[in-house]
Design a protein around this motif. Structure first.
Motif, PDB file in Angstrom:
ATOM      1  N   LYS C  20       0.847  -1.173   0.000  1.00 11.31           N
ATOM      2  CA  LYS C  20       0.000   0.000   0.000  1.00 11.31           C
ATOM      3  C   LYS C  20       0.894   1.238   0.000  1.00 11.31           C
ATOM      4  CE  LYS C  20      -3.707   1.784   2.808  1.00 11.31           C
ATOM      5  NZ  LYS C  20      -4.821   1.531   3.685  1.00 11.31           N
ATOM      6  N   ARG C  23      -0.925   7.597  -3.165  1.00  9.87           N
ATOM      7  CA  ARG C  23      -0.804   7.970  -4.567  1.00  9.87           C
ATOM      8  C   ARG C  23      -0.058   9.288  -4.706  1.00  9.87           C
ATOM      9  NH1 ARG C  23      -5.973   7.444  -7.301  1.00  9.87           N
ATOM     10  NH2 ARG C  23      -4.940   8.611  -8.949  1.00  9.87           N
ATOM     11  N   GLY C 507      -7.475   8.115 -13.050  1.00  4.89           N
ATOM     12  CA  GLY C 507      -7.697   8.222 -11.620  1.00  4.89           C
ATOM     13  C   GLY C 507      -7.602   6.877 -10.942  1.00  4.89           C
ATOM     14  N   GLY C 508      -7.558   5.832 -11.747  1.00  6.25           N
ATOM     15  CA  GLY C 508      -7.458   4.491 -11.191  1.00  6.25           C
ATOM     16  C   GLY C 508      -6.079   4.211 -10.594  1.00  6.25           C
ATOM     17  N   ASP C 675      -4.751  -1.253  -2.686  1.00  3.47           N
ATOM     18  CA  ASP C 675      -5.717  -0.201  -2.421  1.00  3.47           C
ATOM     19  C   ASP C 675      -6.500   0.247  -3.630  1.00  3.47           C
ATOM     20  OD1 ASP C 675      -5.332   0.546   0.072  1.00  3.47           O
ATOM     21  OD2 ASP C 675      -5.049   2.671  -0.470  1.00  3.47           O
ATOM     22  N   LEU C 676      -5.711   0.575  -4.656  1.00  2.00           N
ATOM     23  CA  LEU C 676      -6.324   1.137  -5.848  1.00  2.00           C
ATOM     24  C   LEU C 676      -7.049   0.045  -6.625  1.00  2.00           C
ATOM     25  CD1 LEU C 676      -3.508   3.643  -6.850  1.00  2.00           C
ATOM     26  CD2 LEU C 676      -5.576   4.047  -5.546  1.00  2.00           C
ATOM     27  N   GLY C 679     -10.245  -0.304  -5.054  1.00  5.55           N
ATOM     28  CA  GLY C 679     -11.038   0.860  -5.456  1.00  5.55           C
ATOM     29  C   GLY C 679     -11.727   0.655  -6.801  1.00  5.55           C
ATOM     30  N   GLN C 680     -11.051  -0.050  -7.707  1.00  6.94           N
ATOM     31  CA  GLN C 680     -11.664  -0.342  -9.007  1.00  6.94           C
ATOM     32  C   GLN C 680     -12.893  -1.232  -8.824  1.00  6.94           C
ATOM     33  OE1 GLN C 680     -10.746   0.722 -12.293  1.00  6.94           O
ATOM     34  NE2 GLN C 680      -9.887   2.186 -10.866  1.00  6.94           N
ATOM     35  N   HIS C 682     -14.744  -1.500  -6.054  1.00  9.90           N
ATOM     36  CA  HIS C 682     -15.804  -0.714  -5.406  1.00  9.90           C
ATOM     37  C   HIS C 682     -16.549   0.128  -6.443  1.00  9.90           C
ATOM     38  CE1 HIS C 682     -12.929  -0.651  -1.690  1.00  9.90           C
ATOM     39  NE2 HIS C 682     -13.677  -1.740  -1.676  1.00  9.90           N
ATOM     40  N   GLY C 683     -15.767   0.820  -7.258  1.00  6.23           N
ATOM     41  CA  GLY C 683     -16.376   1.690  -8.267  1.00  6.23           C
ATOM     42  C   GLY C 683     -17.102   0.890  -9.327  1.00  6.23           C
TER      43      GLY C 683
END
Ligand code: FAD
Ligand code: FES
Ligand code: FES
Lengths: 165, 311, 793
Positions: C20, C23, C507-508, C675-676, C679-680, C682-683
Motif C-alpha cells: 500500500k 498515490r 484516476g485508477g 488499495d487502488l 477501489g476499481q 468498489h467503483g
C-alpha cells in the motif's frame, strides 16, 4: 448593475465587483483563481461545487455571488495550515479515497463539517451526510473509510491534547 | 433526399440552445429587503416581473434552465422576521425563510412532529438543506414537495402577507396545481403554523424514490390517534400522485372507528388507490405510483401506530 | 477493514509491488491544486458556445449569424469547417474505420448535434450571441428504434459515408455488420438435451463522469495549435486535429491533463475539441469551450443492445452450442460500432466454450445520441445476458451454477480471443476456480434459498456473475486495432527519475502502478520517481488508455525502460567503482534513509555508490544523459477474471431492491496496488449496480429529446447511501501470476464492472423466482412482474 462585495476567502479579505447574475462558483474560479470548487451539474445535484459559507456547506453553483457580501467563504485551498495537510485530507490520501479527484474537494469539505458536527459518526450518519456529493469512480467505500479514519485520528488528537494539558 | 418524410414541426420541450447551467445568462435587478413590508412593496411595484429568492434551490435552477426569467429578484433571506422556530402555545410557528437544516436540528420538531422531521431529513442532501427553506418548498408547489404531506396531516395554517395586510390559509387550500398556489404575485408566505397535537398522536412520513437523494415517486405522511387499537382520528396525505399534494379523505373516513389490523390496512390501501390520480413520467409509472401509494400508507400507519404505543 | 487481500508469496520479496503506497497525485488532489482541463484559463481567452440541433433529424435550410457577429462574437458554421468526413476515434486502423462525422453539420442526426459555434469575451456574451443565431429548419421523421430504423422506406440517417478511403452507401440505416460461424449450431441444437433461447434488451446508459468535456485551444504564431482537453489519448487527438484541419502533426500539441473520470467517453476525441480548434483558428485567440452537463449528456452514451441468445447443453452439463444475434442501436454516428461487433463476438466466445458458434451482429443508426465505449465496451451487456442464461441452463440441468461455470468457462490453456477474431492467444493465468471457491464460502453460497420458495414481504437472494476483460488489445499479428505504447525514462543529475509518458491515468492509479514498477525494477526509492505531465510534443506515441491496458501494456513499457536505464547506470557505476569487473557484479536497491538507490557489490559493504552519485558524475564528467526511450507492443491481451457474489433484498410490495452484501473477486495477476485495485472493484460495483437496477436514458417519442432533457435531476447515479456498508463489501484477489505481464500483472478497470449486472439479475431471480430480460430492473418492472406471477397462480 452589480456591486462591490467584501468577504473573507479562506481567511483573506477580498473585495470585488460582481454583477447581480453572477454565481459564486464562477466568481471564485474565474475572478479569484480559486478553482477547487468544480462544476459538475450546475443544478445542485452533484456537490462538486460545495464551499463553506460562514462554516456551512452550500452549493456555489446555486448561490449568487452578491449574497456572500460580508460573509466568510472557505474552500479546500483554505484547509491546509502552513502547508501541513489537514487530518481529513491526509485520511483521504491514506485510504485511497481519491481516484480521478474531481469530486474530492467537495467531499473533503463535507467530511470536515461532518466531523465538526459529530466527532463520533457511525456509518449511516456518514453516508447520509455525503449523499449530496456524487462520485462516479470510487463507489464511496474508501471515502467512507477515510472519514471514519479521520474521526479516529481526531479523537486521538483530542484525547492527547487533553492529556498534555 | 429519397425516402425522407417531412413531419409536422416538432416542438422541443426544452430549448437546448438557451439552457446553460454554467451561468445565469440574463440580467436582473436585485434587492435585499430587511422587512416583510419592504419586500411586499417591492413585489407590488414590480408585479409579475419579480420573484422572491429564498434558498434559490428551485428558483436559481429554473432560471438556469430558462423556464423563468424574472427581471427583479427579491432576496428574503435577510429578513429576520421570516427566520425563526417559535413555540406559540397552541402551535409551533416556523418562519417561511427558515432553512430545512434548522428545522431538522430543532428538537421540538423532531419530538412533536415526527412526520415533518422525517420529511425534511428525506430531502436532498445536507448542502441543499442548508440553503433551501420550508417556505420555498411550499411556494414552489411541486406535487412532490416533501414538506407538504406532513403539514397537511398536521393541518398547518399558512400566514400570507400582502399589500392589504395578512391572511391565514389552511394548507389544504393552498395548492392549486403544479407550481400554482393561492399566493398573489404581490404576496409573501411569512409563516407556517403547525398546531400541536395531543400527546397520544403518532405520525410518520415515507418516501419512495429512485435513490437516496431524489424527488419522490410517491410520498406519504400520516398522523394517528387510537384507543387501544381502534382508530380514533387519522390524517393521511400523499404527494406526487396528483397535480397537488392531497389528503386521502375517504381513506381517513374509512379508518375511523376501525381496528388497526391487517384486514383494515389492506382495505385502506385499496381505498387509497382509488383516491390518487397519478401520471406516468420519467420518475415512475402511474400504475406503480398507485400501487405503492397503498403500500406506504399502510406502512406509515403502522409506523405511526408503533410510535403511539411507545409514547 | 472488510477486505481480504490475499497476497502471493512472490509478492513478499517485492519492495513496492503489492504494498500500500499513497498515490503521488494525492496531495494535489486534496488541496484543490490539481489542474483539470476545466481549470485552464489563459490570458486573452474567449469563451465558446455551440449551437446544437433542437431536432432529432433535420436539415438547415438557412442560417443567419449576422446578429451574433454584430454583438462582437466570432462565429463559425458548417460552412466554415472542412467537410471531409472522418471518425473521431482513431484506434482502429484506417482501412477499417467508418467515417461519418463532420465538425459542424447542416444535417443533424440527433438532438444536440453541432451546427455552429460562437466565441466571445465572456460566457454570458457568447450565450447571448448563440441565441441571436437564426436557423430555418427542414425537419424529418425521427427514428428512435433500431428495428423501425432498419425497415424499408424510412428516412436515411446517412447516405454516403467513408470506409477507409472508399465511399460506401448506407442501406436501411445499417451502419455495419459482422457474421461468424464455427462448427454446426443447428446440428448441436438437435443433439442437445437442453436448449434455451431468450431475448435481452440492455439500457442506454450515460457515463456521468464528474467532469463534463472541456477543450481549450490556443493558436500559435507558427500556424500551429496547442490544446488542453479531456481525453484518454493525447496522441490520437493530435493526429485527428492534424488530419481534419490539415496542420502538420508537429505543429499540433495536445497537453496531458488529469481527467475527471471518463469510463470510455473520451477514447474518441470529443467533437467539442475540434470545435474549439476551429473557433480558435478563426478568432486568432485562445478559446475555451466547457460543455454543460446537459450538453455532455447529449454527447455520449453506452451502446444499447438487443440480443437473441440460444444455448445448448448435454445432460452432463457440457455446453455444445451458442448462438448470438446482436442488434446494436448506435445512435446518429459510428464511433467504434464496427470493431465492437467483433469484440462483442470476442467477449461472447471467450466467456464459455460453446464449441459450435453462430453470430450475427448488426449496428443500426437511429436519431439518438451517438454511442461509444462505456467501461467494458459491450462486455457488461453480453455478460449480463450470458450469465443470466447460464443460470437458467444450470437450473434446467439441475447442476449447481458454480459447477456449470467451472466445467465450461474459457480458462487456463484455452484459446482466448477477447478482443475479437483478429487477436487470439492462449490463457496462461487463471484464478477463476480459486475465486469461485473462496467467494462461495464468504457469501454462504450453499445456504442460499431456492428461487421463488420464500414467502414473506422481504426476500433475500444470492447471485453469481462471472466475467473477464482483456488486458489491452495487443496480439501477435497486427490486426485491425492499433495497440502500442511508449515512454521516456531519464535519471536526473541528482538521482531522481523523470517518467514521461503519454498514457493517461483516469484516476485508477495507473501511473502510480507504473512508478512502482519502475522503482521496483530500477531499485530506487519510490518517491524518487517523478511522473511528468507531458504533452504530445515531448512523448512518444501511446494509443489510448482504454481496454484495461494501462497497467499491463504501459507497465511493461515502463519496466523495459527501467531495465535499459538500469543497464546504463550499472555501466557507469563500474567505471566509477574502479575494480568491479562488469555490470553483472552489481545490484541496486533503494535505501530509504539515504533517499537514494544504492549500487553495491553483494557481500562487500564498502563497494557501493548511490544512483545520485553516478548521475552526478555522468553529468560532471560529460558522459551524457542516462535515459531510455521505449516503444512497446504487447503480443497478447490476457483476460483478467472477475467474480461477483451479490446478496440482495427485494421488497415485494414496493419492488425496491437493496444490495445487502458483495463479495468481489478479481484475478489480476500480481496486485501492484492493493488499495487502488480494490477501489476499481468498489467503483465497478457501484456502476454495475446502477446498470442493473437504475440507469437509462429514455427518449421522448414526440420530440426525440432525452426524457431527462440532459438534467441529472432525472439521470440518477448511486449515492453513498444506496450502497452496501464498508464491512459488507469484501474484496478478494486470486493468487496468480501472468507470465506476460510486468511482474506478473494484468488489467482490471473494466473486468471490475463486467459481471455485476449478471450477478444482480441472478440474485433477484434467486430471491423472487422471476427473471428479467430488460435492463434496468426497476422497482416498477419488479412489482409488475410479481403481480403478473400472482395473477397466474
Ligand atoms: C438537488 C436538489 C434536490 C432536491 N430535493 C428535494 C427533495 O428531496 N424534496 C423536495 O421537496 N424538494 C427538493 N428539491 C427542491 C427544493 O430544494 C425545495 O423545494 C426547497 O425547499 C425550495 O426552497 P428554496 O428556499 O430553495 O426556494 P426558492 O428556490 O428560493 O423558491 C422557490 C419558489 O418559491 C418562491 N418563494 C420562496 N419563498 C417564498 C415566500 N416566502 N413567499 C412567496 N414565495 C416564495 C420563489 O419565488 C420561487 O418561485 C431539491 C432541489 C435540488 C436542487
Ligand atoms: S455543480 Fe453545483 S451541485 Fe453540481
Ligand atoms: S474520484 Fe472521480 S468522481 Fe470521485
Amino acid at each position: 448593475m452589480g456591486k462591490v462585495i467584501r468577504f473573507k476567502l479562506n481567511g483573506r479579505p477580498v473585495s470585488i465587483y460582481v454583477e447581480n447574475n453572477e454565481l459564486l462558483l464562477n466568481v471564485l474560479r474565474e475572478k479569484l483563481g480559486v478553482v477547487s470548487p468544480k462544476y459538475g451539474c450546475g443544478i445542485g445535484e452533484c456537490g462538486a461545487c460545495t464551499v463553506l459559507v460562514d462554516g456551512e456547506p452550500v452549493l456555489s453553483c446555486l448561490t449568487l455571488a452578491i449574497e456572500v457580501d460580508g460573509k466568510e467563504v472557505t474552500t479546500v485551498e483554505g484547509l491546509a495550515k502552513d502547508s501541513e495537510l489537514d487530518i481529513v485530507q491526509r485520511a483521504f490520501i491514506e485510504e485511497g479515497a481519491i481516484q480521478c479527484g474531481y469530486c474530492t474537494p467537495g467531499f473533503i469539505l463535507m467530511a470536515k463539517k461532518l466531523l465538526e458536527e459529530n466527532p463520533d459518526p457511525d456509518e449511516d450518519y456518514i453516508r447520509e451526510y455525503i449523499r449530496g456529493n456524487l462520485c462516479r469512480c470510487t463507489g464511496y467505500v474508501n471515502i467512507v473509510r477515510a472519514i471514519k479514519r479521520a474521526a479516529e485520528e481526531l479523537k486521538f488528537h483530542v484525547s492527547r491534547a487533553k492529556q498534555t494539558q | 433526399m429519397t425516402g425522407e418524410k417531412f413531419v409536422k414541426p416538432i416542438k422541443p420541450k426544452v430549448d437546448i440552445n438557451k439552457v446553460n447551467t454554467h451561468i445565469i445568462p440574463f440580467e436582473f435587478e436585485y434587492f435585499e429587503p430587511r422587512t416583510v413590508k419592504e419586500a411586499v412593496e417591492l413585489l407590488t411595484k414590480y408585479g409579475g416581473e419579480a420573484k422572491i429568492l429564498a434558498g434559490g434551490t428551485d428558483l436559481i435552477v429554473r432560471m438556469k434552465q430558462r423556464f423563468i426569467e424574472p427581471k427583479y429578484i427579491i432576496n428574503i433571506k435577510k429578513i429576520k422576521e421570516l427566520n425563526f422556530i417559535e413555540d406559540r402555545g397552541d402551535y409551533l410557528a416556523i418562519g417561511a425563510a427558515t432553512k430545512l437544516r434548522e428545522i431538522e436540528k430543532s428538537g421540538i420538531v423532531k419530538r412533536k412532529f415526527e412526520a415533518l422531521y422525517e420529511a425534511v431529513r428525506s430531502m436532498a442532501g445536507v448542502q441543499i438543506r442548508n440553503m433551501a427553506t420550508i417556505g420555498g418548498n411550499l411556494c414552489n408547489a411541486s406535487p412532490a414537495a416533501d414538506t407538504a404531506p406532513p403539514l397537511l396531516v398536521f393541518e398547518a395554517k399558512l400566514k400570507i402577507v400582502g399589500p392589504n395586510g395578512e391572511r391565514v390559509v389552511p394548507i389544504n387550500e393552498f395548492f392549486l396545481g403544479p407550481g400554482k398556489t393561492v399566493l398573489k404575485p404581490n404576496e409573501i408566505l411569512t409563516e407556517i403554523q403547525i398546531p400541536y397535537q395531543p400527546e397520544d398522536t403518532g405520525s410518520a412520513f415515507i418516501k419512495i424514490a429512485r435513490v437516496a437523494m431524489d424527488l419522490a415517486k410517491v410520498n406519504v405522511a400520516v398522523a394517528l390517534r387510537t384507543e387501544g387499537s381502534i382508530v380514533k382520528w387519522v390524517r393521511i396525505a400523499l404527494g406526487a400522485v396528483a397535480p397537488t399534494p392531497i389528503r386521502a379523505y375517504k381513506t381517513e373516513e374509512f379508518l375511523v372507528g376501525k381496528e388497526l389490523n391487517e384486514e383494515t390496512l389492506k382495505e385502506a390501501a385499496e381505498i387509497v388507490k382509488t383516491e390518487v390520480k397519478p401520471i406516468t413520467d420519467i420518475r415512475s409509472t402511474a400504475e406503480y405510483r398507485r400501487e405503492v401509494s397503498g403500500v406506504i400508507v399502510k406502512d406509515a400507519l403502522l409506523r405511526a401506530y408503533e410510535r403511539i404505543s411507545k409514547g | 477493514m472488510g477486505s481480504l487481500a490475499s497476497s502471493s508469496l512472490k509478492q513478499e520479496s517485492f519492495r513496492y509491488i503489492g504494498k500500500k503506497t499513497p498515490r503521488k497525485d494525492g496531495v494535489a488532489k486534496v488541496t484543490g491544486r490539481m489542474q483539470f482541463a476545466y481549470d485552464i484559463y489563459l490570458p486573452g481567452m474567449l469563451y465558446g458556445r455551440i449551437l446544437k440541433s433542437p431536432y432529432p433529424h433535420a436539415r438547415v435550410k438557412s442560417i443567419d449569424t449576422s446578429e451574433a457577429e454584430k454583438m462582437g462574437a466570432v462565429v463559425i458554421t458548417f460552412k466554415d469547417v472542412p467537410r471531409k468526413k472522418f471518425n473521431i476515434r482513431l484506434v482502429s486502423v484506417d482501412r477499417v474505420n467508418y467515417k461519418d462525422w463532420e465538425v459542424l453539420t447542416d444535417h443533424p442526426k440527433y438532438v444536440g448535434e453541432y451546427i455552429a459555434a460562437v466565441a466571445a469575451e465572456t460566457e454570458e456574451l457568447a450565450q447571448k450571441a448563440l441565441e441571436a443565431i437564426k436557423v430555418e429548419w427542414e425537419v424529418y421523421e425521427p427514428l428512435l428504434d433500431p428495428f423501425e430504423s432498419m425497415k424499408e422506406g424510412k428516412p436515411k440517417i446517412h447516405d454516403k459515408i467513408l470506409f477507409g478511403n472508399k465511399e460506401v452507401t448506407v442501406k436501411n440505416n445499417i451502419a455495419c455488420r459482422l457474421d461468424y460461424n464455427e462448427g454446426d449450431v443447428e446440428k448441436a441444437f438437435k443433439e442437445a438435451d437442453v436448449v434455451i433461447e431468450r431475448t435481452f434488451k440492455t439500457n442506454r446508459r450515460y457515463h456521468m463522469q464528474l467532469e463534463p468535456k472541456v477543450a481549450v485551444a490556443k493558436p500559435e504564431p507558427d500556424g500551429g495549435i496547442t490544446v488542453w482537453t479531456t481525453t484518454q489519448t493525447i496522441h490520437n487527438t493530435r493526429i485527428l486535429i492534424s488530419q481534419v484541419f490539415d496542420i502538420p502533426i508537429s505543429k499540433v500539441n495536445v497537453k496531458k491533463l488529469p481527467i475527471g473520470g471518463s469510463f470510455g467517453s473520451s477514447i474518441q476525441t470529443n467533437l467539442v475539441t475540434l470545435v474549439a480548434v476551429a473557433l480558435a483558428l478563426k478568432a486568432g485567440r485562445p478559446v475555451k469551450i466547457a460543455l454543460t452537463r446537459e450538453e455532455d449528456m447529449y454527447d455520449h452514451c453506452s451502446y444499447q443492445m438487443y440480443f437473441r441468445l440460444k444455448v445448448a447443453a448435454k445432460k452432463d452439463g457440457t455446453i455444445i452450442a451458442g448462438e448470438l444475434e446482436n442488434i446494436m442501436d448506435i445512435g446518429g454516428h459510428q464511433i467504434q460500432a464496427y470493431p465492437l461487433l467483433g469484440c462483442l463476438l470476442g467477449w461472447f466466445v471467450s466467456l464459455y466454450k460453446w464449441k459450435n458458434i453462430r453470430y450475427k451482429g448488426i449496428a443500426v443508426y437511429t436519431n439518438k445520441v451517438p454511442s461509444c465505449a462505456f467501461r467494458g465496451y459491450g462486455n457488461p451487456q453480453i455478460t449480463w445476458a450470458v450469465e443470466s442464461i447460464i443460470d437458467e441452463l444450470a437450473e434446467a440441468l439441475g447442476i449447481d451454477p458454480i459447477e456449470l461455470r467451472l466445467k465450461n468457462y474459457v480458462g487456463r490453456g484455452d484459446l482466448f480471443w477477447g478482443q475479437g477474431p483478429t487477436v487470439k492467444s492462449v490463457v496462461k493465468s487463471d484464478g477463476v476456480p480459486e475465486l469461485l471457491k473462496k467467494g462461495a464460502e464468504l457469501i454462504g453460497w450453499y445456504n442460499r434459498p431456492k428461487p421463488g420458495e420464500q414467502k414473506g414481504r422481504f426476500r433475500r437472494g444470492i447471485g453469481l456473475g462471472r466475467g473477464f476483460h482483456t488486458s489491452g488489445a495487443g496480439g501477435r499479428i497486427s490486426g485491425e486495432v492499433i495497440d502500442f505504447t511508449g515512454c521516456i525514462l531519464k535519471v536526473n543529475e541528482d538521482g531522481s527519475v523523470d517518467y514521461i509518458t503519454a498514457l493517461q491515468d483516469h484516476g485508477g492509479g495507473t501511473l502510480d502502478a507504473h512508478a512502482k514498477i519502475i522503482a521496483e525494477e530500477l531499485g530506487v526509492p519510490l518517491d524518487k520517481i517523478n511522473i511528468i505531465w507531458a504533452d504530445t510534443q515531448t512523448t512518444v506515441y501511446d494509443v489510448c488508455t482504454h481496454a484495461s491496458r494501462g497497467t499491463y501494456v504501459g507497465g511493461e513499457a515502463a519496466r523495459r525502460a527501467a531495465r535499459e536505464v538500469k543497464k546504463k547506470l550499472l555501466e557507469y557505476a563500474v567505471r566509477l567503482l574502479g575494480d568491479v569487473v562488469n555490470p553483472e557484479a552489481l545490484s541496486i536497491k533503494p535505501d530509504e534513509e539515504l533517499g537514494q538507490g544504492v549500487i553495491y557489490v553483494e557481500g562487500m559493504p564498502d563497494k557501493k555508490i548511490t544512483v545520485g552519485e553516478v548521475a552526478r558524475e555522468a553529468w560532471q564528467r560529460n558522459w551524457g544523459s542516462i535515459a531510455a526511450v521505449v516503444s512497446y507492443r504487447a503480443t497478447s491481451s490476457p483476460p483478467a477474471y472477475t467474480v461477483y457474489f451479490v446478496e440482495v433484498e427485494v421488497d415485494t410490495e414496493t419492488g425496491i431492491v437493496r444490495p445487502v452484501r458483495v463479495v468481489a473477486g478479481a484475478d489480476v495477476g500480481t496486485v501492484i496496488n492493493p488499495d487502488l485495485a480494490a477501489g476499481q472493484l468498489h467503483g465497478g460495483f457501484a456502476q454495475g449496480w446502477g446498470m442493473a437496477v437504475l440507469e437509462d436514458t429514455p427518449y421522448d417519442p414526440e420530440t426525440g429529446e432525452l426524457m431527462c432533457r440532459g438534467f441529472i435531476t432525472d439521470y440518477k447515479i448511486m449515492t453513498a447511501q444506496d450502497l452496501p456498508k464498508v464491512d459488507d463489501f469484501i474484496v478478494i484477489f486470486a493468487n496468480t501470476h501472468e507470465p506476460t505481464g510486468p511482474f506478473g500483472a494484468k488489467g482490471l478497470g473494466e473486468a471490475a464492472l463486467n459481471p455485476v449486472a449478471g450477478a444482480v439479475a441472478n440474485a433477484i431471480y434467486n430471491a423472487i423466482g422471476v427473471r428479467f430480460y430488460e435492463l434496468p430492473i426497476t422497482p416498477e418492472k419488479i412489482l409488475k412482474a410479481l403481480k403478473e406471477k400472482e395473477g397466474k397462480k
